[in-house]
Scaffold this motif. Sequence first.
Motif, PDB file in Angstrom:
ATOM      1  N   LYS A  51     -30.376   0.446  24.608  1.00 47.81           N
ATOM      2  CA  LYS A  51     -29.031  -0.055  24.926  1.00 47.81           C
ATOM      3  C   LYS A  51     -27.932   0.929  24.533  1.00 47.81           C
ATOM      4  N   GLY A  52     -28.324   2.064  23.935  1.00 49.52           N
ATOM      5  CA  GLY A  52     -27.335   3.038  23.493  1.00 49.52           C
ATOM      6  C   GLY A  52     -26.669   2.662  22.186  1.00 49.52           C
ATOM      7  N   PHE A  61     -36.375   9.712  21.543  1.00 53.13           N
ATOM      8  CA  PHE A  61     -36.340   8.528  22.397  1.00 53.13           C
ATOM      9  C   PHE A  61     -35.412   8.725  23.588  1.00 53.13           C
ATOM     10  N   ASN A  62     -34.326   9.439  23.402  1.00 52.90           N
ATOM     11  CA  ASN A  62     -33.423   9.679  24.528  1.00 52.90           C
ATOM     12  C   ASN A  62     -34.039  10.635  25.552  1.00 52.90           C
ATOM     13  N   GLU A  63     -34.724  11.650  25.077  1.00 53.79           N
ATOM     14  CA  GLU A  63     -35.340  12.629  25.990  1.00 53.79           C
ATOM     15  C   GLU A  63     -36.540  12.051  26.729  1.00 53.79           C
ATOM     16  N   GLN A  64     -37.365  11.289  26.031  1.00 54.69           N
ATOM     17  CA  GLN A  64     -38.613  10.821  26.622  1.00 54.69           C
ATOM     18  C   GLN A  64     -38.548   9.397  27.137  1.00 54.69           C
ATOM     19  N   ILE A 111     -35.590  -1.100  16.825  1.00 54.19           N
ATOM     20  CA  ILE A 111     -35.028   0.250  16.924  1.00 54.19           C
ATOM     21  C   ILE A 111     -35.111   0.753  18.360  1.00 54.19           C
ATOM     22  N   ARG A 112     -36.275   0.579  18.998  1.00 51.43           N
ATOM     23  CA  ARG A 112     -36.416   1.035  20.386  1.00 51.43           C
ATOM     24  C   ARG A 112     -35.461   0.280  21.314  1.00 51.43           C
TER      25      ARG A 112
END
Length: 193
Positions: free
Chosen positions: A167-168, A187-190, A161-162
Motif C-alpha cells: 500500500k506504500g 519488496f519494491n523492486e521485486q 509488513i508486506r
Amino acid sequence: MRVAVFGGSFNPIHTGHALIAASVAESGEADEVWLMVSPQNPLKQDRMLMPEIVRFRLAAKVTEMCKGVKASDFEFYLPRPSYTYNTLCKLKEKFPEDQFILLIGSDNWKIFDKWMNSDKIISEFGVLIYQRPDDPATGPFPEGVKVIENVPQMLVSSTLIRERLKKGEDIRFLVPDVIYNEVKSIFNEQQLT
C-alpha cells in the motif's frame, strides 16, 4: 548447551521476531536461540518469498544485535519441504553435545497437531511456547510443553509488513533499523507482496 530452535520463513524478519528471540535467550530457558530460516514451509507452499539467501542475510544482520541469538541456514541443506521433526533430528545428529527444543508461537501451537510427527517433537525434543496477544494458548499442556512467561507480545507480522509495503505505507519500527532500507528496496523492486 540448550538451544531453542525458532523456525520460520522470516519474510521479512521483523522487530517482533528479534524481541521474542532475545527475550527467550535472556529467560534462562535456553542458552541460545537459533533463528532457523526455512527455505520452504510445508504449510505455506504458495507464498511469495524473498530468495532464501536474502532472508537469511537479513536475519543474520538482525541477530548480530541480539545476545545469545544466531541465524541459521541449516535447513537450506536438507530435503524440501522443511519438516521440523527432520530438522531437529539432523541437528541432534550433527551437534550431539547440544540439546534442542522447539520454540513456537501460541498460534502455531493451536495447529501443532497438523505438523508432521508433532508427538515425536514433544516427546524427543520438547516445545517452548511464547504467547501471541491475538491468539493465546491455554492449557493444560502435555509433558514436554511449556509456556514461557514474560516474553513481550507484539501485534506485528511479516504479512502486515508486506501489506503495508504493498500500500506504500511506512514500516519504520516494524523492522529493525539495520535492515529497514534494504527490506523496502527488496519488496519494491521485486513486488513480493
